[in-house]
Design an enzyme around this catalytic site. Structure first.
Site, PDB file in Angstrom:
ATOM      1  N   ASP A 191       0.883  -1.171   0.000  1.00  0.00           N
ATOM      2  CA  ASP A 191       0.000   0.000   0.000  1.00  0.00           C
ATOM      3  C   ASP A 191       0.914   1.212   0.000  1.00  0.00           C
ATOM      4  O   ASP A 191       1.609   1.461   0.987  1.00  0.00           O
ATOM      5  CB  ASP A 191      -0.881  -0.052   1.262  1.00  0.00           C
ATOM      6  CG  ASP A 191      -1.731   1.190   1.431  1.00  0.00           C
ATOM      7  OD1 ASP A 191      -1.599   2.125   0.622  1.00  0.00           O
ATOM      8  OD2 ASP A 191      -2.530   1.220   2.385  1.00  0.00           O
ATOM      9  N   ASN A 211      16.698  -7.964   0.284  1.00  0.00           N
ATOM     10  CA  ASN A 211      15.488  -8.781   0.191  1.00  0.00           C
ATOM     11  C   ASN A 211      14.325  -7.945   0.700  1.00  0.00           C
ATOM     12  O   ASN A 211      14.400  -7.373   1.784  1.00  0.00           O
ATOM     13  CB  ASN A 211      15.671 -10.045   1.056  1.00  0.00           C
ATOM     14  CG  ASN A 211      14.583 -11.071   0.812  1.00  0.00           C
ATOM     15  OD1 ASN A 211      13.394 -10.736   0.770  1.00  0.00           O
ATOM     16  ND2 ASN A 211      14.977 -12.325   0.659  1.00  0.00           N
ATOM     17  N   LYS A 267      -7.593  -5.411   3.907  1.00  0.00           N
ATOM     18  CA  LYS A 267      -8.235  -5.186   5.220  1.00  0.00           C
ATOM     19  C   LYS A 267      -8.296  -6.466   6.040  1.00  0.00           C
ATOM     20  O   LYS A 267      -9.275  -6.727   6.744  1.00  0.00           O
ATOM     21  CB  LYS A 267      -9.644  -4.588   5.066  1.00  0.00           C
ATOM     22  CG  LYS A 267      -9.698  -3.344   4.246  1.00  0.00           C
ATOM     23  CD  LYS A 267      -8.861  -2.210   4.829  1.00  0.00           C
ATOM     24  CE  LYS A 267      -8.832  -1.025   3.902  1.00  0.00           C
ATOM     25  NZ  LYS A 267      -7.578  -0.278   3.945  1.00  0.00           N
ATOM     26  N   TYR A 315       1.165   0.635  14.850  1.00  0.00           N
ATOM     27  CA  TYR A 315       0.131   0.483  13.828  1.00  0.00           C
ATOM     28  C   TYR A 315       0.596   0.988  12.461  1.00  0.00           C
ATOM     29  O   TYR A 315       1.065   2.098  12.330  1.00  0.00           O
ATOM     30  CB  TYR A 315      -1.139   1.261  14.216  1.00  0.00           C
ATOM     31  CG  TYR A 315      -2.128   1.270  13.074  1.00  0.00           C
ATOM     32  CD1 TYR A 315      -2.857   0.125  12.799  1.00  0.00           C
ATOM     33  CD2 TYR A 315      -2.286   2.373  12.259  1.00  0.00           C
ATOM     34  CE1 TYR A 315      -3.739   0.095  11.730  1.00  0.00           C
ATOM     35  CE2 TYR A 315      -3.165   2.357  11.186  1.00  0.00           C
ATOM     36  CZ  TYR A 315      -3.885   1.212  10.934  1.00  0.00           C
ATOM     37  OH  TYR A 315      -4.743   1.180   9.872  1.00  0.00           O
ATOM     38  N   LYS A 358      -3.242  -3.178   8.256  1.00  0.00           N
ATOM     39  CA  LYS A 358      -3.198  -4.650   8.282  1.00  0.00           C
ATOM     40  C   LYS A 358      -2.292  -5.154   7.157  1.00  0.00           C
ATOM     41  O   LYS A 358      -1.879  -4.410   6.290  1.00  0.00           O
ATOM     42  CB  LYS A 358      -4.617  -5.213   8.133  1.00  0.00           C
ATOM     43  CG  LYS A 358      -5.306  -5.443   9.488  1.00  0.00           C
ATOM     44  CD  LYS A 358      -4.828  -6.739  10.156  1.00  0.00           C
ATOM     45  CE  LYS A 358      -5.485  -7.004  11.490  1.00  0.00           C
ATOM     46  NZ  LYS A 358      -4.653  -6.722  12.663  1.00  0.00           N
ATOM     47  N   ASP A 359      -2.014  -6.453   7.194  1.00  0.00           N
ATOM     48  CA  ASP A 359      -0.964  -6.995   6.315  1.00  0.00           C
ATOM     49  C   ASP A 359      -1.425  -7.309   4.902  1.00  0.00           C
ATOM     50  O   ASP A 359      -0.622  -7.447   4.006  1.00  0.00           O
ATOM     51  CB  ASP A 359      -0.384  -8.251   6.952  1.00  0.00           C
ATOM     52  CG  ASP A 359      -0.048  -7.982   8.390  1.00  0.00           C
ATOM     53  OD1 ASP A 359       0.822  -7.143   8.632  1.00  0.00           O
ATOM     54  OD2 ASP A 359      -0.695  -8.566   9.273  1.00  0.00           O
ATOM     55  N   ASP A 360      -2.737  -7.484   4.733  1.00  0.00           N
ATOM     56  CA  ASP A 360      -3.310  -7.591   3.396  1.00  0.00           C
ATOM     57  C   ASP A 360      -2.556  -8.614   2.532  1.00  0.00           C
ATOM     58  O   ASP A 360      -1.816  -8.242   1.607  1.00  0.00           O
ATOM     59  CB  ASP A 360      -3.333  -6.198   2.736  1.00  0.00           C
ATOM     60  CG  ASP A 360      -4.046  -5.184   3.623  1.00  0.00           C
ATOM     61  OD1 ASP A 360      -4.849  -5.597   4.480  1.00  0.00           O
ATOM     62  OD2 ASP A 360      -3.787  -3.986   3.469  1.00  0.00           O
ATOM     63  N   ARG A 413      -9.915   0.049  10.859  1.00  0.00           N
ATOM     64  CA  ARG A 413      -8.724   0.277  11.680  1.00  0.00           C
ATOM     65  C   ARG A 413      -7.998  -1.010  12.042  1.00  0.00           C
ATOM     66  O   ARG A 413      -7.322  -1.093  13.071  1.00  0.00           O
ATOM     67  CB  ARG A 413      -9.093   1.080  12.939  1.00  0.00           C
ATOM     68  CG  ARG A 413      -9.598   2.460  12.580  1.00  0.00           C
ATOM     69  CD  ARG A 413      -9.953   3.331  13.757  1.00  0.00           C
ATOM     70  NE  ARG A 413     -10.543   4.575  13.272  1.00  0.00           N
ATOM     71  CZ  ARG A 413      -9.851   5.686  12.974  1.00  0.00           C
ATOM     72  NH1 ARG A 413      -8.553   5.697  13.131  1.00  0.00           N
ATOM     73  NH2 ARG A 413     -10.448   6.758  12.520  1.00  0.00           N
ATOM     74  N   TYR A 434      -4.378   0.216  17.134  1.00  0.00           N
ATOM     75  CA  TYR A 434      -4.110   1.598  17.546  1.00  0.00           C
ATOM     76  C   TYR A 434      -3.664   1.652  19.003  1.00  0.00           C
ATOM     77  O   TYR A 434      -4.339   1.123  19.890  1.00  0.00           O
ATOM     78  CB  TYR A 434      -5.347   2.478  17.353  1.00  0.00           C
ATOM     79  CG  TYR A 434      -5.553   2.865  15.905  1.00  0.00           C
ATOM     80  CD1 TYR A 434      -5.246   4.145  15.452  1.00  0.00           C
ATOM     81  CD2 TYR A 434      -6.019   1.939  14.981  1.00  0.00           C
ATOM     82  CE1 TYR A 434      -5.416   4.493  14.121  1.00  0.00           C
ATOM     83  CE2 TYR A 434      -6.186   2.278  13.641  1.00  0.00           C
ATOM     84  CZ  TYR A 434      -5.892   3.561  13.223  1.00  0.00           C
ATOM     85  OH  TYR A 434      -6.046   3.898  11.905  1.00  0.00           O
TER      86      TYR A 434
HETATM   87  C1  F6R Z   1      -7.353  -0.604   8.014  1.00  0.00           C
HETATM   88  C2  F6R Z   1      -7.225   0.714   7.389  1.00  0.00           C
HETATM   89  C3  F6R Z   1      -8.232   1.741   7.720  1.00  0.00           C
HETATM   90  C4  F6R Z   1      -7.645   2.835   8.615  1.00  0.00           C
HETATM   91  C5  F6R Z   1      -8.679   3.918   8.956  1.00  0.00           C
HETATM   92  C6  F6R Z   1      -8.083   5.073   9.729  1.00  0.00           C
HETATM   93  O1  F6R Z   1      -6.285  -1.427   7.670  1.00  0.00           O
HETATM   94  O2  F6R Z   1      -6.307   0.961   6.650  1.00  0.00           O
HETATM   95  O3  F6R Z   1      -9.375   1.203   8.287  1.00  0.00           O
HETATM   96  O4  F6R Z   1      -7.168   2.248   9.799  1.00  0.00           O
HETATM   97  O5  F6R Z   1      -9.233   4.446   7.772  1.00  0.00           O
HETATM   98  O6  F6R Z   1      -6.955   5.518   9.041  1.00  0.00           O
HETATM   99  P1  F6R Z   1      -5.993   6.652   9.577  1.00  0.00           P
HETATM  100  O7  F6R Z   1      -5.554   6.274  10.969  1.00  0.00           O
HETATM  101  O8  F6R Z   1      -4.875   6.645   8.566  1.00  0.00           O
HETATM  102  O9  F6R Z   1      -6.809   7.916   9.534  1.00  0.00           O
HETATM  103 MG    MG Z   2      -4.520  -2.515   2.184  1.00  0.00          MG
HETATM  104 MG    MG Z   3      -3.825   0.253   3.714  1.00  0.00          MG
END
Ligand code: F6R
Ligand code: MG
Ligand code: MG
Length: 366
Positions: free
Chosen positions: A11, A103, A131, A230, A233-235, A267, A348
């Site tokens: 990402d 790597n 997600k 944070y 996620k690892d996706d 999140r 978080y």
């Molecule tokens: C989950 C994800 C989103 C963010 C959420 C808040 O992997 O990427 O759910 O956690 O949109 O994002 P921030 O903290 O960047 O505002």
């Molecule tokens: Mg993603």
């Molecule tokens: Mg993301």
């Protein structure tokens, strides 16, 4: 011919929140791979699932090849530059290290790779999920490779009757890769005992016990283990060879009908059902629901066909309706109990400070 499939995914920025990379970002990565892959790779396919961009390449350099990984890393850097230029959200989010060090594993992007002798016809599916985390594949690939309720080939095909070997990794251990090898069907209770814990034990790869060939490779990165905080996620991405001594494509897809509850969603801190979606899907409801896409290919001398979209069929429209219902059901209970992940998995850190402050206000009253 011996070929390697490598998929590198990150990402590096998206439009309107964590929704979808921009066309300019995707084109930047595509052009970079085209220009810099000449003489190094045989073929490539650039795609996105939710906010993640994935570079799938074929080559003859083997797994963990420095030049291939460096090209992927540099392509993500080029994408990040475009993301910054356009003011995309989360530009460079998954690139956790400053300089490439041989790597790409452990630097943020997810990696799944396989080297094998091409069969005369070689079909495979490239899965990408957003997600959620790598444990999302535990249940579908347990059922698809070891349960005759989902994989009829285990009963019907002599090529599959010996079953499969699972390599399972303990992702809590971060010093090195801590791996156990277990055989299905003899050890399926042990396999299930580990795979029930999606956040700790994750399928890393699967092998045919008949041909000893590798069937599956899954990215097992845990971003919060790398960054210590944070970072989303690892996706996870996965490569799955199908047909012949491996399950048929439809047997591998069948368990995705369950829409099982996985960690991730808003999140990265909730449970939600995994929805099988069409290629290049976006993210929406409650930053989710967690999604998985599948691009099926055939490969010949390293040359890829165009992708076939495995979840683009009326049957999966019905599944998506069911999964939507399941997502709505669990979201009705908001933060309560099973809807949100246990404390150790919350992405978080703010809640830690909050609970510490509240702890000080508790009084012992008798
Ligand atoms: C989950 C994800 C989103 C963010 C959420 C808040 O992997 O990427 O759910 O956690 O949109 O994002 P921030 O903290 O960047 O505002
Ligand atoms: Mg993603
Ligand atoms: Mg993301």
């Amino acid at each position: 011919m011996k070929i390697t499939l490598s998929v590198l995914k990150a990402d590096v920025g998206s439009i309107g929140g964590h929704i979808i990379p921009s066309t300019a970002l995707i084109n930047e990565v595509k052009n970079f791979v085209k220009e810099n892959g000449a003489g190094l790779i045989i073929d490539s396919y650039i795609s996105h699932t939710g906010d993640d961009i994935a570079i799938l390449v074929t080559h003859d350099k083997g797994v963990s090849n420095e030049s291939i990984h460096k090209m992927g890393w540099d392509a993500f850097l080029a994408g990040t530059e475009m993301a910054k230029k356009q003011g995309l959200y989360g530009a460079g989010q998954d690139l956790l290290k400053d300089a490439f060090s041989g790597n790409i594993k452990g630097m943020g992007p997810a990696v799944a790779e396989m080297e094998f002798e091409e069969r005369p016809n070689e079909p495979f599916v490239f899965f990408a999920a957003d997600k959620t985390d790598p444990g999302a594949y535990n249940l579908p690939f347990y059922l698809g490779f070891s349960d005759p309720m989902y994989c009829a080939g285990l009963i019907l095909s002599p090529k599959m009757s010996k079953g499969f070997t699972y390599r399972i990794i303990d992702v809590e251990y971060t010093e090195k890769d801590k791996i156990i090898e277990l055989n299905a069907p003899e050890e399926i209770y042990d396999i299930a005992a580990l795979l029930r814990d999606n956040e700790r034990y994750v399928i890393e790869s699967i092998y045919s016990r008949t041909s000893k060939s590798q069937a599956v490779s899954i990215s097992t990165t845990r971003l919060h283990n790398i960054a210590g905080k944070y970072t989303g996620k690892d996706d996870p991405v996965a490569l799955v060879r199908v047909q012949g001594e491996f399950p048929a494509t439809g047997e591998v897809l069948a368990p995705f009908q369950i829409g099982h509850l996985v960690a991730g969603f808003m999140r990265g801190s909730h449970n939600g059902p995994l929805m099988p979606c069409k290629l290049n899907t976006t993210i929406s409801y409650f930053d989710g629901p967690p999604v998985v896409t599948g691009a099926a290919f055939c490969v010949k001398d390293g040359k890829l066909t165009e992708p076939a979209d495995v979840f683009d069929h009326p049957y999966w429209d019905y599944v998506r309706q069911e999964v939507s219902r399941k997502a709505t059901d669990i979201r009705r209970q908001g933060f309560s109990g099973a809807a949100m992940l246990p404390f150790s998995e919350l992405e978080y850190g703010g809640i830690v400070d909050k609970l510490q402050k509240l702890e000080e206000k508790f009084k012992l009253v008798n």
